[in-house]
Design a protein around this motif. Structure first.
Motif, short mmCIF file in Angstrom:
data_model
loop_
_atom_site.label_atom_id
_atom_site.label_comp_id
_atom_site.label_asym_id
_atom_site.label_seq_id
_atom_site.Cartn_x
_atom_site.Cartn_y
_atom_site.Cartn_z
N GLU A 264 38.19 79.70 84.60
CA GLU A 264 39.27 79.80 83.62
C GLU A 264 40.52 79.10 84.17
O GLU A 264 41.00 79.43 85.25
N PRO A 265 41.03 78.11 83.44
CA PRO A 265 42.18 77.37 83.95
C PRO A 265 43.46 78.19 83.88
O PRO A 265 43.59 79.10 83.06
N ARG A 266 44.39 77.85 84.78
CA ARG A 266 45.70 78.48 84.78
C ARG A 266 46.48 77.93 83.60
O ARG A 266 46.47 76.73 83.35
N THR A 267 47.18 78.79 82.85
CA THR A 267 47.98 78.32 81.73
C THR A 267 49.43 78.70 81.97
O THR A 267 49.73 79.75 82.56
N THR A 268 50.36 77.86 81.52
CA THR A 268 51.77 77.97 81.91
C THR A 268 52.40 79.31 81.55
O THR A 268 52.96 79.98 82.42
N TRP A 269 52.32 79.74 80.29
CA TRP A 269 53.01 80.98 79.92
C TRP A 269 52.38 82.19 80.59
O TRP A 269 53.06 83.16 80.92
N ASN A 270 51.08 82.12 80.86
CA ASN A 270 50.42 83.20 81.58
C ASN A 270 50.91 83.24 83.01
O ASN A 270 51.02 84.30 83.63
N GLN A 271 51.23 82.07 83.55
CA GLN A 271 51.77 81.97 84.90
C GLN A 271 53.17 82.58 84.96
O GLN A 271 53.53 83.30 85.89
N VAL A 272 53.97 82.32 83.92
CA VAL A 272 55.37 82.77 83.90
C VAL A 272 55.46 84.28 83.69
O VAL A 272 56.24 84.97 84.35
N ALA A 273 54.65 84.81 82.77
CA ALA A 273 54.73 86.25 82.44
C ALA A 273 53.33 86.74 82.09
O ALA A 273 52.96 86.81 80.92
N PRO A 274 52.54 87.08 83.13
CA PRO A 274 51.13 87.41 82.91
C PRO A 274 50.90 88.63 82.00
O PRO A 274 49.90 88.67 81.29
#
Lengths: 335, 195
Positions: A264-274
């Motif tokens: 599963e790739p890392r996604t930006t908004w999930n990185q910012v506020a999981p």
């Protein structure tokens, strides 16, 4: 003699008063007389808005219009379209600034050519492709989709493009490719929102991803235009993804890379506020954002006398088409 | 500071409202969502006026002058006006006065509740802002009016909780934090002087 000498009275074209300003100069004088100085200064700055053509000008496209008689596919909806000015003047595209009008204002210098997309990962035909190579084999069609932002507003937009599945199949992804990831351009010179090194708005590059079956679904769409013309810069020129049953931040813009991955790739908004933005981000009125309700949305454009507040539908109204992808999945856990 | 000067302060505080009317009538709001623009405008100016109000006391302390003291009531009441308009605009333009919608928002969006609390805390302050009320309440008046501090804190939390992009709310919260810190420092140094 081909040496041009400037006459003493020569003025550069850039110093010429814009016609729109010249035509409204009397209105400005009346405004200054009757209102506070502040008001007239603000009015003048609005009129001084850049009237030159942006670097990426939408051009007409050849495409097959959407079939309005067929309902089961989800490619068409009868709902009112958001007008072109609304679609192109109200955007979330933090690469150009965080205000809703920033992308339209700050993308005038953005050039969608030359453009290339790099294909990598678990596929047979990886490499860097020019935009022309990417687009050439695909016949363009129109899709009228709802787009629902996680901020609880939505629009109905007539996109022009081709199915994502058709594009991905060309690269022959291997069976080990369980996910596909996308990446947006990083270019601080063209994208003012990426310039600050102290306060990074988001951890660039903006990345998003889909599970392989989601990417291969007929609804997943690669858009190159809207309202019959190529995309303006603020809408993700020259190439963007549309996944209409998910929150808008999944519909990544200005794509420069596609990567087929095992995990599963890392996604930006999930990185910012999981805890707030998940990988799946399916539109779901029963699963709230931790800080606000997702039960309702406002359909834009909304007016002062008509809020256009409507209940949010499961999978943004595409439940019939996509529910099977998530059978047995706890959507509260996989938000 | 005399009464006429206070009226100038009122005019100053109401200028943003005049500008807002200009934005609405001149069609300068966004085509897509003018209602949200209005709510956001009123909210930002509410917070700004609250912060200005909280700056007056430390400023007077630093300058060892009380000339600006009477402005606190004026600016505070204007802040209350802006907050009320902000709440009214939200209920009208973003929720459309639907009872179902209001209830859903209050229950499911925590930032709405926090914002309402910030407003409610300021109402007794507005009601007891007259000189007569101050005389009637005596010592309790000062204690009641310290409610402006939790109200400002709640307003910042409200702003943080409703934002997807945190840069602007963090900026305002830092300013509030600095003002509160300054107030505490001045109080402590005063206490040390007197002891």
């Amino acid at each position: 003699m081909f040496i041009r000498t400037r006459t003493p009275w020569h003025i550069a074209t850039s110093e010429v008063t814009p016609e729109s300003f010249y035509n409204t100069r009397r209105k400005l004088m009346v405004g200054a007389g009757s209102g506070a100085l502040l008001l007239s200064l603000r009015a003048a700055s609005n009129v001084h808005a850049d009237t030159r053509s942006p670097a990426t000008v939408p051009t007409p496209l050849d495409y097959r219009a959407v079939n309005k008689k067929e309902n089961a596919s989800g490619f068409y909806t009868k709902e009112d379209l958001a007008p072109y000015t609304v679609v192109t003047q109200y955007n979330n595209f933090y690469e150009f600034g965080t205000g809703k009008s920033d992308p339209a204002k700050n993308s005038r210098q953005f050039r969608a050519k030359p453009w290339s997309v790099s294909i990598s990962g678990e596929a047979e035909h990886t490499g860097t492709y020019t935009l022309e190579d990417i687009l050439k084999p695909h016949a363009l069609e129109e899709r009228i989709y709802r787009l629902r932002c996680v901020e609880a507003w939505s629009m109905v937009i007539p996109w022009i493009g081709f199915p994502l599945a058709a594009l991905l199949k060309r690269f022959a992804p291997k069976s080990s490719a369980r996910y596909v990831a996308f990446e947006t351009l990083v270019d601080p010179e063209q994208m003012p929102g990426q310039r600050s090194r102290v306060f990074k708005i988001l951890p660039w590059p903006y990345t998003e991803g889909l599970r392989m079956d989601e990417a291969m679904h007929p609804l997943s769409f690669m858009a190159v235009g809207l309202y019959g013309k190529t995309l303006p810069a603020q809408n993700g020129a020259p190439l963007r993804l549309i996944v209409p049953w998910k929150y808008g931040f999944k519909s990544i813009k200005s794509i420069v890379a596609i990567h087929f991955s095992r995990t599963e790739p890392r996604t930006t908004w999930n990185q910012v506020a999981p805890q707030e933005y998940g990988f799946y981000a399916n539109v779901n009125p029963k699963v709230n954002h931790p800080r606000w309700s997702q039960a309702f949305e406002r359909r834009l454009p909304s007016g002062l006398l008509s809020t256009n507040r409507i209940p949010t539908q499961m999978f943004n109204g595409y439940e019939e088409q996509v529910a099977s992808l998530y059978q047995g999945m706890d959507l509260r856990r996989y938000y | 500071m005399n009464v006429r000067a206070q009226w100038w302060v009122v005019v100053l505080c109401l200028l943003p409202l005049v500008y807002l009317v200009h934005l609405i009538l001149g069609n300068h709001l966004s085509v897509a969502d003018p209602g949200r623009d209005i709510v956001k405008f009123l909210g930002l100016w509410s917070l700004r006026l609250l912060l200005v109000c909280l700056t007056i006391r430390p400023l007077c302390d630093l300058l060892s002058s009380t000339v600006l003291f009477p402005c606190r009531r004026t600016v505070g009441l204007c802040a209350l006006l802006y907050i009320s308009l902000h709440a009214l605009a939200w209920a009208s333009f973003l929720v459309g006065w639907s009872i179902d919608g209001l209830i859903t928002e209050i229950i499911e969006s925590p930032y709405v509740l926090v914002g309402m609390l910030a407003l409610i805390l300021l109402i007794p302050l507005g009601v007891t802002s007259t000189r007569r009320a101050r005389r009637a309440l005596g010592a309790y008046w000062q204690r009641l009016h310290t409610l402006i501090y939790p109200s400002a804190v709640l307003a910042c939390i409200h702003f943080l909780w409703l934002s997807k992009d945190w840069i602007t709310p963090i900026l305002y919260t830092s300013i509030l934090f600095a003002l509160l810190l300054l107030r505490i420092i001045i109080r402590l140094s005063r206490a040390r002087l007197h002891s």
